[in-house]
Design a protein around this motif. Structure first.
Motif, short mmCIF file in Angstrom:
data_model
loop_
_atom_site.label_atom_id
_atom_site.label_comp_id
_atom_site.label_asym_id
_atom_site.label_seq_id
_atom_site.Cartn_x
_atom_site.Cartn_y
_atom_site.Cartn_z
N ARG A 301 88.30 41.71 77.00
CA ARG A 301 87.24 42.47 76.34
C ARG A 301 86.65 43.50 77.31
O ARG A 301 86.39 44.65 76.93
CB ARG A 301 86.15 41.53 75.84
CG ARG A 301 84.86 42.24 75.40
CD ARG A 301 85.09 43.30 74.33
NE ARG A 301 85.56 42.72 73.10
CZ ARG A 301 84.78 42.16 72.18
NH1 ARG A 301 83.49 42.10 72.39
NH2 ARG A 301 85.30 41.68 71.09
N MET A 361 80.22 37.56 73.48
CA MET A 361 81.29 37.45 72.49
C MET A 361 81.08 36.26 71.57
O MET A 361 81.39 36.30 70.38
CB MET A 361 82.64 37.33 73.19
CG MET A 361 83.05 38.56 73.95
SD MET A 361 84.51 38.27 74.98
CE MET A 361 85.75 38.00 73.72
N GLU A 367 82.98 43.78 66.31
CA GLU A 367 83.42 44.51 67.49
C GLU A 367 82.42 45.62 67.80
O GLU A 367 81.98 46.32 66.88
CB GLU A 367 84.79 45.15 67.26
CG GLU A 367 85.91 44.14 66.99
CD GLU A 367 86.31 43.41 68.25
OE1 GLU A 367 86.00 43.90 69.35
OE2 GLU A 367 86.93 42.36 68.14
N VAL A 371 85.44 50.26 70.54
CA VAL A 371 86.36 49.47 71.34
C VAL A 371 87.79 49.81 70.97
O VAL A 371 88.13 49.98 69.80
CB VAL A 371 86.09 47.96 71.14
CG1 VAL A 371 87.19 47.14 71.80
CG2 VAL A 371 84.75 47.60 71.73
N TYR A 375 93.08 46.45 71.51
CA TYR A 375 92.50 45.18 71.89
C TYR A 375 92.02 44.41 70.68
O TYR A 375 92.13 43.19 70.62
CB TYR A 375 91.35 45.41 72.88
CG TYR A 375 91.86 45.66 74.26
CD1 TYR A 375 92.33 46.91 74.62
CD2 TYR A 375 91.92 44.63 75.19
CE1 TYR A 375 92.83 47.13 75.90
CE2 TYR A 375 92.42 44.85 76.45
CZ TYR A 375 92.87 46.10 76.80
OH TYR A 375 93.36 46.30 78.05
N ILE A 380 91.41 39.73 70.44
CA ILE A 380 90.22 39.57 71.26
C ILE A 380 89.01 39.74 70.35
O ILE A 380 88.39 40.79 70.26
CB ILE A 380 90.20 40.60 72.41
CG1 ILE A 380 91.56 40.60 73.11
CG2 ILE A 380 89.10 40.29 73.39
CD1 ILE A 380 91.98 39.24 73.63
N THR A 382 85.23 38.45 68.60
CA THR A 382 83.95 37.93 69.07
C THR A 382 83.48 36.77 68.21
O THR A 382 82.38 36.76 67.69
CB THR A 382 82.89 39.04 69.08
OG1 THR A 382 82.84 39.61 67.75
CG2 THR A 382 83.22 40.10 70.08
#
Length: 383
Positions: A301, A361, A367, A371, A375, A380, A382
């Protein structure tokens, strides 16, 4: 996973997936031995490349190459009609960043693997050194020596240093990370501020502490300008020859009054007394074992926040020095985290930052805006 439980098998056919991830040859040998009673058994291995060049996978790859190329070893040409296979990879000397070479590793390129996806991953691999091994092995099937470096600091870290006024963050929601290290070394407390609708950036505010009595000695050992950083306000030197944890506690309490700290994640090593005190101060403390399960997702992250330039770290020189020092610990599934034991110098600020990101997270559901999409697609999340 446990070859010892497989005695007694009598397989006619077996498929082993991701052979590169096998730590030993035990399972391979058990299956080979178990096929002895069959007239026409078939063992099929499917795998990408990896970085263990002393294991069963690389051994079988070497054997296959010897057979396919009819190499001469010890004066004899290698011939074995019971073994066959195909390897899709780049040729030696090919530029891995040149997408014209990628079909060699992806004969189905554009069908089951999107070209746009490979382009995204290649761009990441050129900026985040930690991504290069994953891209080369998983995407291009190139065997690598394990590269434990992390970031290209100039390309990835430094662009996130536009200055900001910490006073403007007062009252904002944030999450803390604490890394106490040893009493005679650098101790770090880091706050991560979540974005708000009118400001999509994620702000990082670090606090560092060193004992005043041995600061010159620490400067010589770590080969950095601790006294200069103390004079400039980037590190606080606490009285005595060990870090004054009462002062660390006071700073955290001051921050809790100034900002809305939801939780503080901490490395439990040597932290029980201070954590008990902070808990009594009304601060929510969350113990985080320093393993891949807790740190791999925050590490990735952080990369995403840096690459998308959503992160703001104010150009803090001590935190930058810590980021330069990071060496990674990896597993065969593409997870990784900073490795304190192998890192070149101190990484305490990054360790505290990742503890804070872990809590950030775990507490958010969306997100942060901006971002990097690659990713987000990489799991990835949260949650």
């Amino acid at each position: 996973a446990d070859a010892r439980t497989l005695d007694g098998l009598d397989p006619h056919g077996a498929i082993i997936d991701e052979l590169h991830a096998h730590r030993t040859r035990e399972l391979w040998d058990v299956i080979i031995s178990a096929m002895g009673a069959r007239r026409e058994p078939m063992l099929t291995a499917i795998t990408t490349a990896g970085f263990n060049q002393h294991g069963i996978c690389y051994e079988q790859r070497t054997l296959l190459v010897d057979i396919l190329e009819e190499r001469v070893v010890n004066g004899k040409r290698i011939i074995n009609d019971s073994v066959g296979g195909v390897i899709y990879t780049l040729d030696e000397g090919d530029d891995w960043t040149d997408e014209r070479n990628w079909p060699k590793a992806h004969p189905n390129l554009g069908v089951s693997v999107r070209l746009a996806y490979l382009r995204e991953q290649c761009a990441l691999a050129q900026q985040v050194i930690a991504q290069q091994v994953n891209f080369l092995t998983k995407m291009l099937n190139i065997w690598c020596q394990q590269d434990d470096r992390w970031l290209d600091i100039a390309q990835v870290w430094d662009p996130c240093n536009p200055p900001f006024d910490i006073a403007e963050l007062e009252g904002r929601v944030c999450y803390g990370g604490l890394d106490l290290s040893t009493e005679t070394d650098l101790t770090a407390f880091v706050l991560v501020f979540e974005p708000i609708p009118e400001d999509p950036h994620v702000y990082v505010v670090p606090f560092f502490f060193v004992p005043a009595d041995n600061i010159e000695h620490r400067a010589q050992i770590d080969r950095v300008a601790y006294p200069k950083w103390v004079g400039e306000g980037f590190i606080e030197a606490t009285p005595g020859n060990v870090v004054d944890y009462e002062r660390v506690r006071a700073v955290i309490k001051e921050c809790s009054e100034r900002f809305e700290i939801k939780e503080v994640g901490y490395d439990p090593w040597n932290a029980s007394h201070l954590v008990t005190q902070l808990t009594s101060d009304g601060i929510a403390m969350v113990k985080l074992g320093q393993h891949l399960g807790n740190l791999s997702a925050p590490t990735k992250r952080l990369e995403g926040l840096l690459l998308s330039k959503v992160l703001r770290h104010n150009g803090h020189p001590v935190l930058r020095w810590n980021a330069e020092n990071v060496t990674l610990l990896r597993d065969s599934n593409g997870n990784y985290r900073p490795h304190k034991g192998k890192s070149r110098e101190r990484i305490d600020g990054i360790a505290a930052l990742l503890n804070a990101l872990n809590r950030y997270m775990g507490a958010t559901t969306e997100e942060p805006e901006g971002v990097n999409a690659a990713y987000a697609k990489g799991g990835i999340r949260t949650t």
